[in-house]
Write an enzyme that holds these catalytic residues in place. Structure first.
Site, PDB file in Angstrom:
ATOM      1  N   GLY A  13       0.789  -1.232   0.000  1.00  0.00           N
ATOM      2  CA  GLY A  13       0.000   0.000   0.000  1.00  0.00           C
ATOM      3  C   GLY A  13       0.820   1.280   0.000  1.00  0.00           C
ATOM      4  O   GLY A  13       0.248   2.374  -0.096  1.00  0.00           O
ATOM      5  N   ALA A  14       2.157   1.166   0.082  1.00  0.00           N
ATOM      6  CA  ALA A  14       2.980   2.392   0.117  1.00  0.00           C
ATOM      7  C   ALA A  14       2.761   3.228  -1.146  1.00  0.00           C
ATOM      8  O   ALA A  14       2.601   4.451  -1.085  1.00  0.00           O
ATOM      9  CB  ALA A  14       4.454   2.037   0.270  1.00  0.00           C
ATOM     10  N   GLY A  15       2.743   2.537  -2.277  1.00  0.00           N
ATOM     11  CA  GLY A  15       2.557   3.238  -3.550  1.00  0.00           C
ATOM     12  C   GLY A  15       1.176   3.892  -3.635  1.00  0.00           C
ATOM     13  O   GLY A  15       1.035   5.014  -4.138  1.00  0.00           O
ATOM     14  N   ASP A  16       0.162   3.208  -3.133  1.00  0.00           N
ATOM     15  CA  ASP A  16      -1.200   3.751  -3.170  1.00  0.00           C
ATOM     16  C   ASP A  16      -1.319   4.956  -2.242  1.00  0.00           C
ATOM     17  O   ASP A  16      -2.002   5.945  -2.551  1.00  0.00           O
ATOM     18  CB  ASP A  16      -2.214   2.680  -2.753  1.00  0.00           C
TER      19      ASP A  16
HETATM   20  P1  ATP Z   1       3.351  -0.991  -3.475  1.00  0.00           P
HETATM   21  O1  ATP Z   1       3.155  -1.687  -4.785  1.00  0.00           O
HETATM   22  O2  ATP Z   1       4.076  -1.824  -2.431  1.00  0.00           O
HETATM   23  O3  ATP Z   1       2.142  -0.335  -2.929  1.00  0.00           O
HETATM   24  P2  ATP Z   1       5.084   0.772  -5.025  1.00  0.00           P
HETATM   25  O4  ATP Z   1       6.158  -0.164  -5.460  1.00  0.00           O
HETATM   26  O5  ATP Z   1       4.076   1.229  -5.974  1.00  0.00           O
HETATM   27  O6  ATP Z   1       4.372   0.202  -3.703  1.00  0.00           O
HETATM   28  P3  ATP Z   1       7.036   2.198  -3.475  1.00  0.00           P
HETATM   29  O7  ATP Z   1       8.135   2.728  -4.275  1.00  0.00           O
HETATM   30  O8  ATP Z   1       7.278   0.942  -2.707  1.00  0.00           O
HETATM   31  O9  ATP Z   1       5.738   2.066  -4.408  1.00  0.00           O
HETATM   32  O10 ATP Z   1       6.546   3.260  -2.403  1.00  0.00           O
HETATM   33  C1  ATP Z   1       6.036   4.536  -2.705  1.00  0.00           C
HETATM   34  C2  ATP Z   1       6.725   5.576  -1.852  1.00  0.00           C
HETATM   35  O11 ATP Z   1       6.564   5.245  -0.470  1.00  0.00           O
HETATM   36  C3  ATP Z   1       8.211   5.673  -2.100  1.00  0.00           C
HETATM   37  O12 ATP Z   1       8.471   6.618  -3.118  1.00  0.00           O
HETATM   38  C4  ATP Z   1       8.738   6.136  -0.743  1.00  0.00           C
HETATM   39  O13 ATP Z   1       8.681   7.538  -0.624  1.00  0.00           O
HETATM   40  C5  ATP Z   1       7.762   5.509   0.247  1.00  0.00           C
HETATM   41  N1  ATP Z   1       8.316   4.246   0.760  1.00  0.00           N
HETATM   42  C6  ATP Z   1       8.122   2.999   0.271  1.00  0.00           C
HETATM   43  N2  ATP Z   1       8.832   2.088   0.968  1.00  0.00           N
HETATM   44  C7  ATP Z   1       9.510   2.771   1.911  1.00  0.00           C
HETATM   45  C8  ATP Z   1      10.412   2.400   2.975  1.00  0.00           C
HETATM   46  N3  ATP Z   1      10.787   1.130   3.172  1.00  0.00           N
HETATM   47  N4  ATP Z   1      10.888   3.395   3.761  1.00  0.00           N
HETATM   48  C9  ATP Z   1      10.537   4.686   3.582  1.00  0.00           C
HETATM   49  N5  ATP Z   1       9.691   5.085   2.602  1.00  0.00           N
HETATM   50  C10 ATP Z   1       9.178   4.154   1.782  1.00  0.00           C
END
Ligand code: ATP
Length: 322
Positions: free
Chosen positions: A256-259
């Site tokens: 959910g980080a990306g969302d």
């Molecule tokens: P997901 O598919 O897991 O929801 P994603 O791959 O689309 O995520 P990420 O790059 O993992 O997206 O995360 C989006 C943002 O969240 C990153 O740009 C960063 O700012 C923050 N983030 C993600 N993981 C971390 C982490 N381990 N520590 C700190 N910030 C993080």
């Protein structure tokens, strides 16, 4: 606040009660509601914005539960349809000891895949200031046609189109088909967010650099974002490009980080799209979005981990205790 309409799938992830096991080894599973477009809508309302989710659920206990989660979180479910026969989508997901995520989907077909163009709540879609979507809804008909129609209606009504492909390779018939279909709607979006892995997949190139990102640029695009997990993100516009660092937190589950990042970005730009053209203001917004992404990794699951405004302030001010 202007309305952000998020289109696509909402489902239940079943995640093992213990970490670092394969799906077969898991002793039990707990329900974790999700689906990237639904997560984005909830990310927006949790921050104080206005959002609706458009999609289809099964008319079963799980579907009613998911609609309830949208409403409890202040997300409009006026664009949610229920299928009498098909079930709400399920996915079993585990993070194995080797760090790889393993997915097993139950979609044969699930209700989300059966949304038809005729079922769309067009008035709701026309009222969107931002229309956001992924690519899972492009995989099969009739949902694919519903997706294309919703995009067209939103665009004609003046919405900003926002796209996060959210690649789930096992759902596609082949990698080539996934790439082709994801790129088939590429040139319509004005804001696109890809992860580093998606950049590599779409460009068929291992490099994660400016040249590779810019190969995805198109004339209609206003903002391209590449998220890099704990390395933050990179941004590209017509006039400038740069990077924003991640915030350091105690990460337990990155789901959910990306969302969360996308929801925060859309919440900040929905009423002031000129931010995209002003690098210093855009950078502030991307710091905010990175803080939101970081916070979401500090707790298990996506929806429970989406931040409130006060949690974001704590991280932005560097007073986080974690
Ligand atoms: P997901 O598919 O897991 O929801 P994603 O791959 O689309 O995520 P990420 O790059 O993992 O997206 O995360 C989006 C943002 O969240 C990153 O740009 C960063 O700012 C923050 N983030 C993600 N993981 C971390 C982490 N381990 N520590 C700190 N910030 C993080």
């Amino acid at each position: 606040n202007g309305l952000i309409v998020s289109f696509g799938e909402m489902l239940i992830d079943f995640v093992p009660t213990v970490s670092g096991v394969s799906l077969a080894e898991a002793p039990g599973f707990i329900k974790a509601p999700g689906g990237a477009p639904a997560n984005v809508a909830i990310a927006v309302t949790r921050l104080g914005g206005n959002a609706a989710f458009v999609g289809k659920l099964g008319d079963d206990e799980f579907g009613q539960m998911l609609a309830g989660i949208l409403r409890e979180n202040g997300v409009s479910a006026d664009g949610v349809n229920f299928d009498k026969d098909a079930r709400t989508a399920l996915a079993f997901v585990t993070l194995r000891a080797d760090g790889e995520r393993e997915f097993m989907f139950y979609r044969n077909p699930s209700a989300d895949m059966l949304l038809t163009p005729d079922e769309l709540n067009l008035d709701l879609i026309r009222s969107a200031k931002v229309f956001h979507y992924g690519s899972i809804s492009l995989i099969v008909e009739p949902c694919r046609s519903a997706h294309l129609k919703a995009m067209e209606v939103a665009k004609a009504a003046g919405a900003l189109l926002s796209y996060d492909p959210n690649l789930r390779l096992p759902l596609w018939s082949s990698a080539e088909e996934a790439r082709k279909q994801i790129l088939s709607i590429w040139n319509q979006a004005e804001v696109i967010k890809v992860s580093d892995e998606e950049l590599q997949f779409l460009t068929q190139n291992d490099n994660i650099d400016d040249e590779s990102a810019m190969s995805l640029w198109h004339d209609n695009l206003k903002l391209l974002l590449v998220t890099l997990g704990d390395k933050g993100c990179r941004y590209y516009t017509k006039n400038f490009r740069g990077a924003v660092d991640a915030y350091r937190v105690k990460t337990v589950d990155t789901t959910g980080a990306g969302d969360s990042f996308v929801g925060a970005l859309l919440y900040k730009i929905v009423d002031d799209q000129a931010i995209i053209e002003d690098e210093s203001r855009l950078k502030e917004v991307l710091k905010y979005a990175c803080a939101c992404g970081a916070i979401t990794t500090t707790k298990k699951g996506a929806i429970p981990a989406l931040p409130t405004p006060s949690q974001v302030l704590t991280v932005l001010n560097g007073t986080a205790t974690e």
